[in-house]
Design a protein around this motif. Structure first.
Motif, PDB file in Angstrom:
ATOM      1  N   PRO A 165       0.820  -1.223   0.000  1.00  0.00           N
ATOM      2  CA  PRO A 165       0.000   0.000   0.000  1.00  0.00           C
ATOM      3  C   PRO A 165       0.857   1.278   0.000  1.00  0.00           C
ATOM      4  O   PRO A 165       0.536   2.245  -0.692  1.00  0.00           O
ATOM      5  N   GLY A 166       1.967   1.272   0.766  1.00  0.00           N
ATOM      6  CA  GLY A 166       2.815   2.469   0.837  1.00  0.00           C
ATOM      7  C   GLY A 166       3.371   2.839  -0.534  1.00  0.00           C
ATOM      8  O   GLY A 166       3.434   4.025  -0.890  1.00  0.00           O
ATOM      9  N   ASP A 167       3.762   1.819  -1.322  1.00  0.00           N
ATOM     10  CA  ASP A 167       4.300   2.094  -2.663  1.00  0.00           C
ATOM     11  C   ASP A 167       3.220   2.667  -3.577  1.00  0.00           C
ATOM     12  O   ASP A 167       3.457   3.563  -4.378  1.00  0.00           O
ATOM     13  N   ILE A 168       2.025   2.106  -3.437  1.00  0.00           N
ATOM     14  CA  ILE A 168       0.913   2.587  -4.282  1.00  0.00           C
ATOM     15  C   ILE A 168       0.631   4.057  -3.960  1.00  0.00           C
ATOM     16  O   ILE A 168       0.533   4.900  -4.854  1.00  0.00           O
ATOM     17  N   LEU A 169       0.536   4.351  -2.657  1.00  0.00           N
ATOM     18  CA  LEU A 169       0.185   5.719  -2.257  1.00  0.00           C
ATOM     19  C   LEU A 169       1.288   6.702  -2.638  1.00  0.00           C
ATOM     20  O   LEU A 169       1.009   7.837  -3.025  1.00  0.00           O
ATOM     21  N   SER A 170       2.556   6.242  -2.590  1.00  0.00           N
ATOM     22  CA  SER A 170       3.643   7.151  -3.019  1.00  0.00           C
ATOM     23  C   SER A 170       3.510   7.465  -4.499  1.00  0.00           C
ATOM     24  O   SER A 170       3.745   8.601  -4.919  1.00  0.00           O
ATOM     25  N   GLU A 171       3.149   6.448  -5.303  1.00  0.00           N
ATOM     26  CA  GLU A 171       3.001   6.729  -6.733  1.00  0.00           C
ATOM     27  C   GLU A 171       1.824   7.680  -6.974  1.00  0.00           C
ATOM     28  O   GLU A 171       1.911   8.588  -7.799  1.00  0.00           O
ATOM     29  N   ARG A 208      -9.797   4.533   1.183  1.00  0.00           N
ATOM     30  CA  ARG A 208      -9.880   5.572   2.225  1.00  0.00           C
ATOM     31  C   ARG A 208      -8.569   6.355   2.325  1.00  0.00           C
ATOM     32  O   ARG A 208      -8.576   7.566   2.514  1.00  0.00           O
ATOM     33  N   ALA A 209      -7.445   5.651   2.161  1.00  0.00           N
ATOM     34  CA  ALA A 209      -6.147   6.341   2.238  1.00  0.00           C
ATOM     35  C   ALA A 209      -5.996   7.323   1.069  1.00  0.00           C
ATOM     36  O   ALA A 209      -5.406   8.399   1.225  1.00  0.00           O
ATOM     37  N   CYS A 210      -6.553   6.978  -0.077  1.00  0.00           N
ATOM     38  CA  CYS A 210      -6.504   7.914  -1.218  1.00  0.00           C
ATOM     39  C   CYS A 210      -7.278   9.183  -0.889  1.00  0.00           C
ATOM     40  O   CYS A 210      -6.986  10.257  -1.413  1.00  0.00           O
ATOM     41  N   GLY A 215      -5.339  17.375  -3.192  1.00  0.00           N
ATOM     42  CA  GLY A 215      -5.164  17.655  -4.617  1.00  0.00           C
ATOM     43  C   GLY A 215      -5.659  16.514  -5.498  1.00  0.00           C
ATOM     44  O   GLY A 215      -5.825  16.678  -6.699  1.00  0.00           O
ATOM     45  N   LEU A 216      -5.915  15.354  -4.906  1.00  0.00           N
ATOM     46  CA  LEU A 216      -6.448  14.226  -5.692  1.00  0.00           C
ATOM     47  C   LEU A 216      -7.964  14.370  -5.708  1.00  0.00           C
ATOM     48  O   LEU A 216      -8.609  14.274  -4.667  1.00  0.00           O
ATOM     49  N   GLU A 217      -8.521  14.638  -6.897  1.00  0.00           N
ATOM     50  CA  GLU A 217      -9.946  14.967  -6.952  1.00  0.00           C
ATOM     51  C   GLU A 217     -10.829  13.773  -7.288  1.00  0.00           C
ATOM     52  O   GLU A 217     -12.003  13.745  -6.964  1.00  0.00           O
ATOM     53  N   ARG A 218     -10.246  12.801  -8.025  1.00  0.00           N
ATOM     54  CA  ARG A 218     -11.093  11.678  -8.449  1.00  0.00           C
ATOM     55  C   ARG A 218     -10.315  10.372  -8.321  1.00  0.00           C
ATOM     56  O   ARG A 218      -9.191  10.277  -8.833  1.00  0.00           O
ATOM     57  N   VAL A 219     -10.929   9.407  -7.700  1.00  0.00           N
ATOM     58  CA  VAL A 219     -10.333   8.068  -7.602  1.00  0.00           C
ATOM     59  C   VAL A 219     -11.294   7.084  -8.254  1.00  0.00           C
ATOM     60  O   VAL A 219     -12.496   7.074  -7.938  1.00  0.00           O
ATOM     61  N   ARG A 220     -10.787   6.303  -9.188  1.00  0.00           N
ATOM     62  CA  ARG A 220     -11.585   5.239  -9.810  1.00  0.00           C
ATOM     63  C   ARG A 220     -10.835   3.937  -9.639  1.00  0.00           C
ATOM     64  O   ARG A 220      -9.648   3.936  -9.277  1.00  0.00           O
ATOM     65  N   PHE A 221     -11.456   2.839  -9.990  1.00  0.00           N
ATOM     66  CA  PHE A 221     -10.743   1.565  -9.949  1.00  0.00           C
ATOM     67  C   PHE A 221     -11.344   0.607 -10.959  1.00  0.00           C
ATOM     68  O   PHE A 221     -12.504   0.717 -11.332  1.00  0.00           O
TER      69      PHE A 221
END
Ligand code: SF4
Length: 484
Positions: A165-171, A208-210, A215-221
């Motif tokens: 998860p830490g690597d994903i959130l850093s990217e 939830r961490a996203c 500055g991150l306005e939209r999260v999709r998956f």
């Protein structure tokens, strides 16, 4: 997944000193084919393209051709046997080797074929040249532990590998720092994310961490799997303001018998149950899906079940496919393959039903004001109609007019990556139009980057990458591509 791999291939080659070719330029020095075996006739198309390139290569000694992706993973050495003018074949597990393989093939004047059976490094550690200034893919996992009988992915991409998860959130943070407003978390089955490190609620936590990233306005998956979908994901979607209320959840078939034959271990009741919960938590959610018609053994009654589920689920859009055999999959050798005309006829009826529903669903938005993230390449007719295009928060495609009430055009001020609020005046089965003046326009950092011709780059962490001795690459042209 494949498109994002192409971004990595571009980033890797740029880091190694190569510069993107422009279409009008001389013949490129390197052509890379990133193949997708999920598509029908992928092999015919690849060998056709390679055949067309042969005389080009004959005229340009030193030109190199590389073939990667799923078809390369499947066909391996067969590719250089059929097309001996190919220089490099690399698989889905070793994209990072491409610069080395090109170098070695050049040095040895012989083809290099390197296919690994499992992942070497997680691909997101590779440098990536992003195509979009405002939206980015972020892989959370690769591979799949399921065994759907129509699918070649597990054979070619291997077992699921989860990224920390830490690597994903850093990217994600790195992308947002570059101005990106929207990320799409990517995995063959995002709901099983965490299986490798023993946390079945890891995906909801990741959403939830996203939500905490400024500055991150939209999260999709994409894509969830109904088998592994847990209620905490619905709660995370509903309670995290930047997670979009859109869900693309593959149905494949509404018939439980067909789902069983597909080896998809949910049933239509479970599928509809998830949708019901999503709608209860997010009444504005747009739900989209994938459906296959004509799977071996599908009866008319099975097909009717699919139509029933489509009517009940009220999709806002659906990708519909006619079943066709993929060599190497269990379904390809099943008895009861259906005649083409039966599949075609069912397919046409499915499209008719899907469009009836999506049109009705889209009409519900008439008169609503929606937030649109302005996009590139979403409106084929924009030049003729004078509109611009983008996606609403729920993923719907919106074409919008840019004239103010005084008749002045705002088109020159609105850039891809900017945010526009506009009111829907017309609904079609696959898009919405907004033909009044925009209600609001917000300039964004993504829009600034688009105007400056800057594309986001995530650097990766590979060491010892061979380069061809060129200086660091300046901003590359936005058109033209040496990868396919
Ligand atoms: S869930 Fe099924 S269809 Fe999706 S990648 Fe895995 S095996 Fe293929």
């Amino acid at each position: 997944m494949n498109v994002h791999d192409s971004e990595r291939i571009s980033g890797l080659l740029e880091q190694a000193g190569y510069v993107r070719a422009v279409p009008a330029d001389d013949t490129p020095d390197i052509v890379v084919f990133n193949t997708c075996a999920v598509r029908e006739n992928a092999d015919n198309r690849l060998y056709g393209n390679l055949g067309r390139l042969r005389p080009v290569k004959d005229k340009h000694p030193g030109m190199q051709i590389a073939v990667g992706g799923c078809l390369a993973q499947k066909d391996r050495g067969e590719i250089v046997r059929k097309a001996p003018w190919v220089d490099v074949v690399f698989g889905t597990h070793n994209i990072g080797s491409l610069p080395v393989l090109l170098e070695r093939a050049r040095h040895n004047a012989a083809a290099e074929v390197e296919i690994l059976e499992s992942l070497d490094v997680f691909p997101s550690t590779l440098p990536t040249r992003r195509e979009s200034t405002y939206a980015g893919w972020v892989s959370i996992s690769v591979g799949c532990n399921n065994t759907c009988t129509f699918c070649i992915v597990p054979a070619l991409r291997g077992k699921e590998k989860d990224r920390r998860p830490g690597d994903i959130l850093s990217e994600v943070r790195a992308l947002v720092d570059e101005g990106v407003l929207e990320v799409t978390l990517l995995g063959q089955n995002v709901n099983s994310y965490g299986v490798e490190f023993g946390d079945r609620y890891a995906f909801g936590k990741l959403l939830r961490a996203c939500g905490d990233i400024d500055g991150l306005e939209r999260v999709r998956f994409t894509s969830p799997h109904p088998k592994d979908f847990t209620d905490d994901v619905i709660a995370a979607m509903a309670e995290t303001p930047n997670v979009c209320h859109s869900l693309h959840m593959p149905l494949q078939s509404g018939s439980d018998d067909v789902l069983r034959a597909m080896r998809r271990s949910y049933r239509s009741e479970r599928y509809l149950g998830i949708i019901e919960k999503v709608r209860a938590a997010m009444p504005d959610a747009a739900i989209t899906t994938d459906i296959i018609v004509g799977f071996p053994g599908e009866t008319e009654a099975d097909f009717q079940r699919t139509l029933d589920v489509v009517r009940e689920a009220r999709f806002s859009s659906a990708f519909t496919f006619q079943y066709s055999k993929r060599p190497g999959t269990p379904a390809a050798t099943m008895d009861d393959q259906l005649p083409k005309q039966v599949v075609q006829e069912r397919y046409e009826r499915l499209i008719e039903t899907v469009e009836e529903i999506t049109w009705a669903e889209n009409k519900r938005l008439l008169g609503e004001t929606v937030e649109v993230l302005v996009a590139v390449g979403e409106g084929r007719k924009d030049e003729r109609t004078g509109r611009m295009s983008g996606r609403a928060r729920d993923g719907r495609l919106v074409h919008f007019a840019t004239d103010t009430p005084d008749g002045e055009s705002m088109a020159s001020q609105i850039r891809p990556g900017d945010i526009v609020h506009t009111t829907i005046t017309y609904a079609a089965p696959h898009h919405l139009n907004a033909d009044g003046a925009p209600v609001a326009h917000r300039r964004t950092r993504a829009g600034d980057a688009a105007e400056a011709g800057r594309s986001p780059r995530t650097p990766g962490v590979l060491l010892g990458l061979p380069t061809i001795g060129a200086p660091p690459v300046a901003a590359a042209p936005t058109a033209g591509c040496a990868t396919h």
